[in-house]
Motif scaffolding. Structure first.
Motif, PDB file in Angstrom:
ATOM      1  N   GLU A   1       0.837  -1.197   0.000  1.00 47.75           N
ATOM      2  CA  GLU A   1       0.000   0.000   0.000  1.00 47.75           C
ATOM      3  C   GLU A   1       0.876   1.252   0.000  1.00 47.75           C
ATOM      4  N   GLY A   2       0.462   2.212  -0.788  1.00 45.66           N
ATOM      5  CA  GLY A   2       1.246   3.429  -0.947  1.00 45.66           C
ATOM      6  C   GLY A   2       1.345   4.285   0.295  1.00 45.66           C
ATOM      7  N   ASN A   3       0.444   4.065   1.271  1.00 45.64           N
ATOM      8  CA  ASN A   3       0.474   4.888   2.484  1.00 45.64           C
ATOM      9  C   ASN A   3       1.409   4.334   3.566  1.00 45.64           C
ATOM     10  N   ARG A   4       2.091   3.247   3.260  1.00 45.15           N
ATOM     11  CA  ARG A   4       3.058   2.703   4.233  1.00 45.15           C
ATOM     12  C   ARG A   4       4.295   3.590   4.305  1.00 45.15           C
ATOM     13  N   ARG A   5       4.927   3.586   5.457  1.00 40.31           N
ATOM     14  CA  ARG A   5       6.151   4.379   5.631  1.00 40.31           C
ATOM     15  C   ARG A   5       7.374   3.497   5.393  1.00 40.31           C
ATOM     16  N   ALA A   6       8.479   4.148   5.078  1.00 40.96           N
ATOM     17  CA  ALA A   6       9.709   3.441   4.686  1.00 40.96           C
ATOM     18  C   ALA A   6      10.162   2.418   5.718  1.00 40.96           C
ATOM     19  N   GLU A   7      10.041   2.763   7.018  1.00 52.01           N
ATOM     20  CA  GLU A   7      10.547   1.869   8.070  1.00 52.01           C
ATOM     21  C   GLU A   7       9.716   0.593   8.226  1.00 52.01           C
ATOM     22  N   SER A   8       8.505   0.586   7.673  1.00 56.47           N
ATOM     23  CA  SER A   8       7.642  -0.599   7.807  1.00 56.47           C
ATOM     24  C   SER A   8       7.882  -1.629   6.700  1.00 56.47           C
ATOM     25  N   ILE A   9       8.701  -1.281   5.742  1.00 53.50           N
ATOM     26  CA  ILE A   9       8.918  -2.143   4.581  1.00 53.50           C
ATOM     27  C   ILE A   9      10.181  -2.981   4.775  1.00 53.50           C
ATOM     28  N   THR A  10      10.056  -4.275   4.602  1.00 53.10           N
ATOM     29  CA  THR A  10      11.186  -5.183   4.806  1.00 53.10           C
ATOM     30  C   THR A  10      12.138  -5.124   3.616  1.00 53.10           C
ATOM     31  N   ILE A  11      13.331  -5.641   3.805  1.00 50.50           N
ATOM     32  CA  ILE A  11      14.299  -5.631   2.703  1.00 50.50           C
ATOM     33  C   ILE A  11      13.813  -6.477   1.531  1.00 50.50           C
ATOM     34  N   ASP A  12      13.117  -7.572   1.810  1.00 47.79           N
ATOM     35  CA  ASP A  12      12.585  -8.398   0.718  1.00 47.79           C
ATOM     36  C   ASP A  12      11.513  -7.643  -0.061  1.00 47.79           C
ATOM     37  N   GLU A  13      10.713  -6.830   0.657  1.00 48.22           N
ATOM     38  CA  GLU A  13       9.709  -6.012  -0.030  1.00 48.22           C
ATOM     39  C   GLU A  13      10.387  -4.925  -0.864  1.00 48.22           C
ATOM     40  N   TYR A  14      11.474  -4.364  -0.348  1.00 44.73           N
ATOM     41  CA  TYR A  14      12.211  -3.372  -1.142  1.00 44.73           C
ATOM     42  C   TYR A  14      12.736  -3.987  -2.440  1.00 44.73           C
ATOM     43  N   MET A  15      13.168  -5.228  -2.353  1.00 40.55           N
ATOM     44  CA  MET A  15      13.652  -5.914  -3.562  1.00 40.55           C
ATOM     45  C   MET A  15      12.531  -6.009  -4.609  1.00 40.55           C
ATOM     46  N   GLU A  16      11.326  -6.282  -4.137  1.00 38.21           N
ATOM     47  CA  GLU A  16      10.170  -6.370  -5.042  1.00 38.21           C
ATOM     48  C   GLU A  16       9.807  -4.993  -5.600  1.00 38.21           C
ATOM     49  N   VAL A  17       9.825  -3.983  -4.725  1.00 36.49           N
ATOM     50  CA  VAL A  17       9.530  -2.615  -5.160  1.00 36.49           C
ATOM     51  C   VAL A  17      10.489  -2.194  -6.271  1.00 36.49           C
ATOM     52  N   ILE A  18      11.775  -2.426  -6.052  1.00 42.04           N
ATOM     53  CA  ILE A  18      12.787  -2.041  -7.037  1.00 42.04           C
ATOM     54  C   ILE A  18      12.604  -2.840  -8.333  1.00 42.04           C
ATOM     55  N   ARG A  19      12.279  -4.109  -8.189  1.00 43.52           N
ATOM     56  CA  ARG A  19      12.092  -4.966  -9.381  1.00 43.52           C
ATOM     57  C   ARG A  19      10.984  -4.413 -10.277  1.00 43.52           C
ATOM     58  N   VAL A  20       9.829  -4.095  -9.693  1.00 38.42           N
ATOM     59  CA  VAL A  20       8.709  -3.633 -10.528  1.00 38.42           C
ATOM     60  C   VAL A  20       8.930  -2.216 -11.054  1.00 38.42           C
ATOM     61  N   LEU A  21       9.619  -1.385 -10.273  1.00 42.39           N
ATOM     62  CA  LEU A  21       9.828  -0.006 -10.739  1.00 42.39           C
ATOM     63  C   LEU A  21      10.960   0.096 -11.762  1.00 42.39           C
ATOM     64  N   GLU A  22      11.879  -0.854 -11.727  1.00 43.17           N
ATOM     65  CA  GLU A  22      12.985  -0.850 -12.675  1.00 43.17           C
ATOM     66  C   GLU A  22      12.631  -1.600 -13.971  1.00 43.17           C
ATOM     67  N   ALA A  23      11.535  -2.360 -13.935  1.00 37.98           N
ATOM     68  CA  ALA A  23      11.127  -3.144 -15.120  1.00 37.98           C
ATOM     69  C   ALA A  23      10.806  -2.192 -16.267  1.00 37.98           C
ATOM     70  N   LYS A  24      11.360  -2.495 -17.423  1.00 37.10           N
ATOM     71  CA  LYS A  24      11.139  -1.639 -18.596  1.00 37.10           C
ATOM     72  C   LYS A  24       9.859  -2.057 -19.315  1.00 37.10           C
TER      73      LYS A  24
END
Length: 264
Positions: free
Chosen positions: A241-264
């Protein structure tokens, strides 16, 4: 030898040393196979035990007034090496060059730079055991909650951190204002996260996510040039959810976030 503690080097030495130092040796699992690096040995209380239990000990000390004390105590021990100078300027590859374990009561005023320096040398450092300010250890080792920060994620990217035990401020001289903690960082040999996302890309997203503490992930990541509509759609696709804050997101979730945002 009439040694005076120096504030500029953040020197606070253990007075209730026996129990604390024995516990450090125990939790660090120092054994006869270990080549140890100790940063800021002070007057050598921990050094003595490291030499007793380890294969060899290399001490890094910046304070020239401590050099005589350390050499008088340990120079006759073939397992002892003293490197004088700033640990942040030491070339670990040249001066050490072999697999090591770090066990140290580090200067608190340069905790983050020292941790980053040690992580940079992860090809020869497998385990880090350090004494730091209690609140810093809590932040680095936090698995959830508001204590998590860029520092937390930067350590998680390379290894697993663990809070081991607390040392009350009264156990030091001069007595500092806050308690200390002993913690470990076990660096990953498999480069698990580095294989998923390269270092530069990972830190670009993590620093953006934490850029404004009170803002949510949607607002902070929009500073990277994404529209909020695009971010909302892509985050929703991976269940974040977009209303989550940075500290609540796990490193594995960050990996997923980066994967989808970096996808061309």
């Amino acid at each position: 030898m009439g040694f005076k503690h120096k504030k500029k080097y953040g020197q606070n030495f253990l007075t209730n040393a026996g129990q604390v130092l024995n516990r450090i040796i125990e939790v660090s699992d120092v054994n006869a196979k270990d080549a140890i690096v100790e940063i800021g040995p002070g007057e050598g209380a921990l050094t003595e035990l490291l030499l007793e239990h380890g294969k060899k000990v290399t001490c890094m000390e910046i304070d020239t007034d401590l050099e005589k004390i350390l050499r008088k105590k340990f120079d006759t021990n073939p397992k002892f090496t003293l490197l004088m100078g700033d640990v942040l300027e030491v070339d670990f590859q040249e001066k050490i060059g072999e697999p090591i374990k770090v066990v140290a009561n580090i200067p608190y005023y340069i905790t983050s730079p020292i941790i980053h320096k040690l992580i940079e040398n992860r090809n020869i450092i497998s385990e880090i055991y350090i004494m730091v300010q209690k609140e810093v250890a809590q932040r680095i080792c936090a698995k959830s909650g508001s204590e998590r920060s860029v520092l937390t994620l930067s350590v998680e990217y390379y290894g697993d951190a663990e809070y081991l035990f607390t040392i009350p401020k009264e156990d030091f001289t001069p007595v500092p204002k806050i308690d200390s903690a002993f913690m470990s960082i076990k660096l990953r040999a498999d480069n698990k996260y580095e294989k998923l996302v390269d270092e530069a890309t990972f830190f670009k997203y993590v620093k953006a996510a934490f850029a404004t503490k009170r803002k949510n992930i949607l607002n902070n990541l929009s500073n990277l040039g994404f529209s909020k509509a695009e971010l909302k759609e892509k985050l929703a696709a991976i269940g974040i959810e977009g209303n989550r804050r940075a500290e609540s997101i796990t490193i594995d979730e960050y990996m997923e976030v980066i994967r989808v945002l970096e996808a061309k």
